[in-house]
Design a protein around this motif. Structure first.
Motif, short mmCIF file in Angstrom:
data_model
loop_
_atom_site.label_atom_id
_atom_site.label_comp_id
_atom_site.label_asym_id
_atom_site.label_seq_id
_atom_site.Cartn_x
_atom_site.Cartn_y
_atom_site.Cartn_z
N GLY A 164 -4.47 13.55 -11.01
CA GLY A 164 -4.81 13.61 -12.37
C GLY A 164 -5.98 12.81 -12.72
N THR A 165 -6.40 12.03 -11.99
CA THR A 165 -7.57 10.97 -12.11
C THR A 165 -8.99 11.56 -11.87
N LEU A 166 -9.60 11.35 -12.97
CA LEU A 166 -11.24 12.23 -13.01
C LEU A 166 -12.14 11.76 -11.79
N ILE A 167 -12.35 12.62 -11.11
CA ILE A 167 -13.50 12.67 -9.92
C ILE A 167 -14.96 12.46 -10.59
N GLY A 168 -15.23 13.64 -11.22
CA GLY A 168 -16.45 13.50 -12.03
C GLY A 168 -16.68 15.11 -12.43
N LYS A 169 -17.89 15.32 -12.64
CA LYS A 169 -18.32 16.83 -13.05
C LYS A 169 -19.19 17.43 -12.08
N LEU A 170 -18.84 18.65 -12.14
CA LEU A 170 -20.02 19.54 -10.94
C LEU A 170 -21.13 19.56 -11.67
N PRO A 171 -22.18 19.76 -10.84
CA PRO A 171 -23.51 20.25 -11.05
C PRO A 171 -23.59 21.18 -12.07
N ALA A 172 -24.53 21.17 -12.98
CA ALA A 172 -24.63 22.39 -13.97
C ALA A 172 -25.75 23.17 -13.54
N PRO A 173 -25.93 24.32 -13.70
CA PRO A 173 -26.87 25.33 -13.49
C PRO A 173 -28.35 24.55 -14.07
N ALA A 174 -29.49 24.94 -13.43
CA ALA A 174 -30.79 24.28 -13.62
C ALA A 174 -31.15 24.86 -15.21
N ASP A 175 -30.84 26.25 -15.29
CA ASP A 175 -30.89 26.77 -16.72
C ASP A 175 -30.00 26.72 -17.77
N SER A 176 -28.97 25.71 -17.19
CA SER A 176 -27.72 25.40 -18.18
C SER A 176 -26.81 26.52 -18.43
N TYR A 177 -25.51 26.16 -18.55
CA TYR A 177 -24.58 27.22 -18.90
C TYR A 177 -24.92 27.99 -20.33
N GLY A 178 -24.42 29.15 -20.19
CA GLY A 178 -24.64 30.05 -21.52
C GLY A 178 -23.52 29.50 -22.50
N GLY A 179 -23.73 29.90 -23.79
CA GLY A 179 -22.97 29.73 -24.90
C GLY A 179 -21.29 29.59 -24.62
N THR A 180 -20.95 30.52 -24.17
CA THR A 180 -19.51 30.55 -23.78
C THR A 180 -19.16 30.37 -21.98
N ALA A 181 -19.60 29.44 -21.79
CA ALA A 181 -19.29 28.99 -20.31
C ALA A 181 -19.34 27.65 -20.02
N PRO A 182 -18.50 27.16 -18.84
CA PRO A 182 -17.97 28.00 -18.19
C PRO A 182 -16.55 28.68 -18.70
N PHE A 183 -16.15 29.68 -18.35
CA PHE A 183 -14.88 30.26 -18.87
C PHE A 183 -13.78 30.23 -17.70
N GLY A 184 -13.65 31.68 -16.95
CA GLY A 184 -12.72 31.74 -15.87
C GLY A 184 -13.15 31.01 -14.85
N LEU A 185 -12.15 30.31 -13.88
CA LEU A 185 -12.58 29.79 -12.50
C LEU A 185 -11.57 30.15 -11.41
N PHE A 186 -12.12 30.15 -10.21
CA PHE A 186 -11.28 30.63 -9.25
C PHE A 186 -11.70 29.93 -7.93
N MET A 187 -10.92 29.44 -7.08
CA MET A 187 -11.39 28.86 -5.88
C MET A 187 -10.76 29.36 -4.81
N TYR A 194 -15.64 29.66 -8.01
CA TYR A 194 -16.61 30.60 -8.85
C TYR A 194 -16.03 30.40 -10.26
N ALA A 195 -17.15 30.14 -11.11
CA ALA A 195 -17.34 29.75 -12.52
C ALA A 195 -17.78 31.06 -13.03
N VAL A 196 -17.26 31.57 -14.03
CA VAL A 196 -17.55 32.83 -14.98
C VAL A 196 -18.38 32.43 -16.12
N ASP A 197 -19.78 32.71 -16.36
CA ASP A 197 -20.60 32.48 -17.39
C ASP A 197 -20.51 33.76 -18.32
N TYR A 198 -19.70 33.98 -19.11
CA TYR A 198 -19.41 35.24 -20.21
C TYR A 198 -20.79 35.43 -20.76
#
Length: 908
Positions: A164-187, A194-198
Motif C-alpha cells: 500500500g505504499t505509494l510508488i508514484g503516478k503513471l504518465p498522463a497523455p500528452a493531450d491530458s485525460y478527458g473530464g471523466t478519466a481515467p475511469f475503468g482500469l484493467f491489467m 488499460y485505462a478508459v477515457d469516457y
C-alpha cells in the motif's frame, strides 16, 4: 506482443493446487532470488503476518533447505536470507534448477462476516482499480487506482506497492485525460495496463518495460464505456470487454447496450459495436472466463439488475442455466465483477441504494465461477461479506489466488469514491498462503565467490593523492581445490583509471595478501592514485571476485570513495523577504566542467569542484529563464527588461577561485515571480510578453508576490472578513500592460491577508482539473511585505473581452442591469455596453456577502475574470465583496442625467 511464461507445467500445477486450498491470508509478493548462488531472498508482505517460512525446492517440489523465523511485518524485506547451494545437512545440493516457496501464516479472524482490510487509502475521485495478478511478473501484487476528479490526490493513475505504499503516478497523455478519466482500469498478464477515457472515447495503453511505465502513442477507440475487463491470457488470446449502455431517458426503461470486445496483445481496436439483444440491465464492470464468455455486472432502476453472460458475438449465453436464461438474479445490483485468473472464483460487488434498495447491499459475493449462473444466496458455496469498516464496494480486481481483492468505494455509479484498499476473505482458522518465486535459481554445483567486505583508506581522498583499497573475499564451495576457488579479484572504477567504461572484466587485478584461512577467505589490496582530472564527489567503485570455473558468476561488491578538491558553498535568499530560497539549482562552470547542487530548506548549497580559478557561479535556469526546480526570478525588477530592453538588477553570475581543500563562499539573491508569470506561459526566448492566451499547464514549486486585490472570507476575524471561500487573488503590479491576478488558496485562515496587502507566497502552482490557470497552494504562511497598490480595473466595453487571454484580469462593468438569474448556481448575467452578455459568478454568497440581485437591478460589477467551474470554456466575473456588485455611483448618475437633452430618459 507474445509472452513466454516462466512457469513450467509442473510448477504451474503446484501453484494451482496451493491456490485452491490456501486462501484468505496475508501473502508474499515478488518473492525473488538472484538467478545464481549465493541467492539472496527478498519479498513483499501485503500486511502483518504471524510467520514467514521460505523453502528452497527442486523441480520436483522437494524441499532441500528451509529458512524459518523470517520477517513477518508488512512491507518490503530485502536480502533477509541467502541460500548458498547447500542442503539442510550441509552438503552441496545437486546441480539443477531451484525455486523459492514462501509460506505466510495469518492469524484467525474473530468475525467471519466481514472482509478484513489489509491496507487502505483515502482521498477523492477514486473509480477504477486493478492489480498485477500475474505471479511471474516483477511487479506482482502492485495495485493501480484511477482518480478522475477531486483535488486529493489529484487526477491520474496511481501505483502502489503490495503493502500500500505509494510508488508514484503513471504518465498522463500528452493531450491530458478527458473530464471523466481515467475511469475503468484493467491489467493483463503481460504488464499492459488499460485505462478508459469516457469523455474522449478511447482506451490508453500503458506498458511496464521492467523499470518504468510508458504510455503508448496509440489508443484504442471505443464508444462511451466506463469500465473494462478481460481474461488472463497472452498474445492473440487476450480479450478485453466493456459495455456502453443507454438508459433511454428513464432508469426503469430497459436500456440499449453495445458490447465492445478487442482481441490481441494489446488489442488494435475496440470500436466495433456489437449490439446486445435482448438487454435488461445497465452494465458496468466485466470479466471474461477461460471459455471466452463475457460476464457483465448489471443494475436496474426500479427493477433488480443482476450478473448477465454473453458470448463474443453479443448473444446471451443460455446453456448455463436450467431455465435457459442469461441472467442470475441472485447476483443482483452488481457494479463490480472479477474472476480469478485460474477461472475458479467469481467476485461480485454490490452497492447500497442505487438505483433501488436491495437486501444484502454493500456486500461482496463470492462463488465458484462454474456456478455463477446457477448459484443462489442460500447455496453452501455462496459466501457473502461486508467490508470491515462498512465501505460500499464498487470496482474490484482479484489476485491470482482466491482470497485477496483490491476494491474502490463508491456511493453511486458516477461519483468518485473516497476510499480504496486491499481486502481479504476472513477465516475462522489460521491461514497459510503459499507463493513461489518467479525466477529460477540455476545451481551448477559450484557456488559463486562472495564479497565479504571492502574499504578505501582514506575514503575521502584529495585529487592528486592516493587511496588504498582492501578487500576480503570468500568461496564457501571447495570444488575442486578443497579450499576456495577464487581465481582473481579485480577493482573496477573507470573514473579512477581502473578499467574501461562498460567492461568490468578490464578492472585492475588486486594483489592477494593472505588466504585462504579457516573460513575460506582471502584478502586483497591495491594502491589507487587519484588523477588530477577526476570528478569530485562520491564515486562508486566495483569489486569482482572471479571463480576458477568460467560458468560461475563472479562475486560482486561496491566501495564508496569520495574525491575531494575545493568547495564552493553559499546561501541563496529571496531578495525581498530575505528568506532562504530553497529548491534553486546553483551551477559552477569552468569551460566544459561544471558541478551543480540544489539549495536546501535553509537556502544553502555546496559544490565540490576541481581546484581552479575563474569559476562562473549562477543559478541554472529553465526554458522560462526561471530557476528550477523551484521557480524564482533571477532579476529584481522583472519585467523591466521587456519594456525598455535592460536586463534588470541581478546578483549573478559571480566569479569564484577555488584552492585544494579550500572553501569559497558565494552568496546571492533571487526574486519572486509575479502573478502574470504564474498564469501565463511565456515564450522561452523571453522576448515576447504574454497575451496570446497560453497558460502554464505544468505543476511546480513557486515563490510569487503581488497585491491582494480581493481577499478570502474569515468568519472568525473581528470584525468578520467577507471574501471568497478558501482563497484570494493577488494581482501583478509590475507589469502594466496586462496585469493579471492568480488565485491563492488560504494557508490557515482567511484573515491571514487582507485586501491591499502586498504579500509574498511560497507554494505549489498546480492547474486544477479542467481549468487553465494554475492555482497556488502555500506551503507556509504568506509573508506580508506592507501595503501594495491595486491597479485600476479595466472597463468592459464588450463581452468579447472576457475571452482567451483574459483569465485573471481585473474588470468592471459599469452602469449595467441584471438581465438574467441562475439561482441554482448563484450566478446572474449583466449586459456589456455593446449588448453582449457578461456572466457573474457569486462563488459563495455566504462568504462574499453578496445577495443574488433581481432581474433589472442596476449596478456596477467588479471582479476577477475566471472560469465558471461547471463549464470550463465559459468565463465569468467573480466579485469578492458586497461593493463589487452594487448600485452605480448616484453622483455620477446625476451628472450623466444632467448632460442629457430635454425629453431623454435617465435611470440610475
Amino acid at each position: 506482443m507474445s509472452r513466454k511464461f516462466l512457469l513450467s507445467a509442473v510448477l504451474l500445477t503446484m501453484m494451482l493446487v496451493c491456490g485452491s486450498v490456501s486462501w484468505a491470508g496475508i501473502a508474499a509478493y515478488q518473492l525473488d532470488a538472484d538467478g545464481t548462488v549465493p541467492a539472496p531472498i527478498s519479498y513483499w508482505l501485503s500486511g502483518d503476518a504471524q510467520s514467514v517460512t521460505v523453502d528452497v525446492v527442486d523441480s520436483g517440489n522437494n524441499v532441500v533447505y528451509t529458512f524459518t523465523g523470517l520477517p513477518a511485518t508488512k512491507g518490503y524485506h530485502g536480502n533477509v536470507a541467502t541460500w548458498n547451494g547447500q542442503t539442510a545437512s550441509g552438503d552441496n545440493a545437486p546441480a539443477g534448477q531451484y525455486r523459492l516457496r514462501a509460506t505466510v501464516v495469518t492469524a484467525a479472524d474473530t468475525d467471519t462476516t466481514k472482509m478484513p482490510v489489509i491496507w487502505e487509502g483515502t482521498g477523492a475521485g477514486f473509480y477504477g482499480i486493478t492489480m498485477c495478478n500475474n505471479p511471474n511478473s516483477a511487479i506482482y501484487g502492485r495495485v493501480y487506482v484511477g482518480v478522475y476528479s477531486g483535488t486529493t490526490p489529484g487526477k491520474g493513475i496511481y501505483e502502489y506497492n503490495p503493502d500500500g505504499t505509494l510508488i508514484g503516478k503513471l504518465p498522463a497523455p500528452a493531450d491530458s485525460y478527458g473530464g471523466t478519466a481515467p475511469f475503468g482500469l484493467f491489467m493483463d498478464s503481460d504488464n499492459h495496463l488499460y485505462a478508459v477515457d469516457y469523455s474522449k472515447t478511447r482506451i490508453y495503453i500503458y506498458t511496464y518495460n521492467g523499470t518504468a511505465w510508458t504510455l503508448s502513442g496509440t489508443t484504442i477507440p471505443t464508444s462511451y464505456i466506463k469500465q473494462i475487463g478481460g481474461n488472463f491470457a497472452s498474445g492473440a488470446n487476450l480479450r478485453l470487454a466493456g459495455a456502453s449502455t443507454n438508459f433511454n431517458g428513464a432508469e426503469q426503461t430497459p436500456p440499449t447496450c453495445n458490447l465492445f470486445i478487442g482481441s490481441g496483445d494489446p488489442p488494435a481496436s475496440m470500436n466495433t459495436a456489437i449490439a446486445v439483444s435482448p438487454v435488461t440491465d445497465y452494465y458496468f464492470q466485466s470479466a471474461i472466463d477461460v471459455a471466452g464468455n463475457v460476464y457483465m455486472a448489471g443494475i436496474r432502476g426500479n427493477v433488480v439488475g443482476c450478473v448477465c453472460v454473453f458470448d463474443q458475438t453479443g448473444k446471451p449465453v443460455t446453456n448455463l442455466r436450467p431455465d435457459n436464461s442469461y441472467r442470475n438474479t441472485e447476483l443482483s445490483q452488481a457494479f463490480g465483477l472479477a474472476i480469478t485468473p485460474d477461472d475458479s472464483t467469481m467476485y461480485v460487488a454490490r452497492m447500497q441504494s442505487y438505483p433501488v434498495v436491495t437486501t444484502n447491499a454493500n456486500t461482496i459475493q463470492v462463488c465458484p465461477r462454474s456456478e455463477a449462473m446457477t448459484i443462489t444466496t442460500t447455496s453452501p458455496n455462496m459466501k457473502q461479506y461486508t467490508l470491515a469498516n462498512g465501505q460500499q464496494p464498487r470496482s474490484i480486481s482479484a489476485d491470482y489466488y482466491r482470497g485477496t481483492l483490491a476494491v474502490t468505494q463508491g456511493t453511486n455509479y458516477v461519483s468518485g469514491g473516497t476510499w480504496f484498499g486491499l481486502v481479504r476473505e476472513p477465516s475462522s482458522t489460521p491461514v497459510s498462503e503459499v507463493r513461489y518465486s518467479r525466477n529460477i535459481i540455476n545451481w551448477v554445483g559450484d557456488i559463486s565467490p562472495e564479497f565479504v567486505s571492502g574499504s578505501a583508506t582514506p575514503s575521502n581522498v584529495a585529487i592528486g593523492s592516493m587511496t588504498v583499497i582492501n578487500v576480503t573475499g570468500k568461496d564457501q564451495n571447495s570444488v575442486p581445490s578443497g579450499t576456495n576457488d577464487i581465481a582473481s579479484c579485480k577493482f573496477y572504477c573507470p573514473a579512477l583509471g581502473c578499467g574501461t567504461d562498460g567492461d568490468p572484466t578490464t578492472g585492475t587485478v588486486m594483489t592477494k595478501l593472505t588466504g585462504p584461512d579457516t573460513n575460506k577467505q582471502n584478502t586483497y589490496s591495491l594502491n589507487v592514485p587519484v588523477p588530477a582530472n577526476t570528478p569530485t564527489g562520491p564515486i562508486t567503485a566495483d569489486v569482482y571476485l572471479y571463480d576458477v570455473h568460467s560458468g560461475v558468476l563472479p562475486g560482486h561488491g561496491t566501495i564508496i570513495i569520495t574525491v575531494t578538491g575545493g568547495t564552493i558553498t553559499g546561501t541563496v535568499t529571496e531578495g525581498i523577504s530575505n528568506k532562504p530560497a530553497a529548491g534553486v539549482t546553483v551551477r559552477a562552470t569552468k569551460g566544459s566542467f561544471y558541478r551543480e547542487a540544489v539549495t536546501d530548506a535553509n537556502g544553502v548549497y555546496t559544490l565540490n569542484v576541481i581546484p581552479d580559478t575563474g569559476y562562473s557561479v549562477a543559478p541554472d535556469l529553465s526554458i522560462y529563464k526561471l530557476t528550477h526546480p523551484a521557480e524564482f526570478n533571477i532579476q529584481s525588477d522583472w519585467p523591466k527588461g521587456f519594456t525598455n530592453g535592460t536586463t534588470g538588477t541581478s546578483d549573478w553570475p559571480k566569479s569564484a577561485d577555488v584552492t585544494l581543500n579550500g572553501t569559497t563562499t558565494v552568496n546571492g539573491r533571487v526574486y519572486p515571480l509575479t502573478p502574470t508569470e504564474i498564469v501565463m506561459d511565456w515564450a522561452p526566448t523571453l522576448t515576447t510578453p504574454p497575451g496570446a492566451g497560453v497558460y502554464r499547464s505544468d505543476s511546480r514549486n513557486v515563490c510569487v508576490t503581488g497585491t491582494v486585490v480581493r481577499a478570502a472570507a474569515d468568519s472568525t476575524a473581528t470584525p468578520p472578513q467577507v471574501g471568497y471561500n478558501g482563497y484570494y487573488y493577488i494581482i501583478d503590479t509590475s507589469w502594466s500592460g496586462n496585469p493579471l491576478a492568480v488565485r491563492v488558496n488560504v494557508f490557515s485562515k482567511g484573515s491571514e491577508v487582507k485586501e491591499g496587502y502586498k504579500v509574498l507566497v511560497y507554494g505549489t502552482a498546480v492547474p486544477m482539473s479542467g481549468f487553465k490557470p494554475s492555482i497556488v497552494t502555500p506551503s507556509a504562511a504568506p509573508v506580508v511585505l506592507g501595503t501594495g497598490t491595486i491597479p485600476t480595473p479595466t472597463t468592459v466595453t464588450t463581452g468579447s473581452q472576457l475571452t482567451s487571454g483574459s483569465l485573471g484580469r481585473f474588470f468592471v462593468v459599469k452602469s449595467t442591469n441584471v438581465s438574467a438569474q441562475d439561482t441554482a448556481n448563484n450566478m446572474f448575467t449583466v449586459k456589456a455596453p455593446d449588448g453582449t452578455d457578461v456572466r457573474v459568478d457569486l462563488d459563495s454568497p455566504t462568504t462574499t456577502g453578496i445577495t443574488l440581485p433581481a432581474i433589472g437591478t442596476p449596478m456596477d460589477v467588479y471582479g476577477i475574470s475566471d472560469q465558471y467551474p461547471i463549464w470550463d470554456t465559459l468565463y465569468c466575473l467573480r466579485p469578492g465583496k458586497p461593493a463589487d456588485a452594487s448600485f452605480p455611483d448616484p453622483v455620477a448618475g446625476i451628472s450623466a442625467a444632467k448632460a442629457l437633452a430635454d425629453g431623454q430618459k435617465a435611470g440610475f
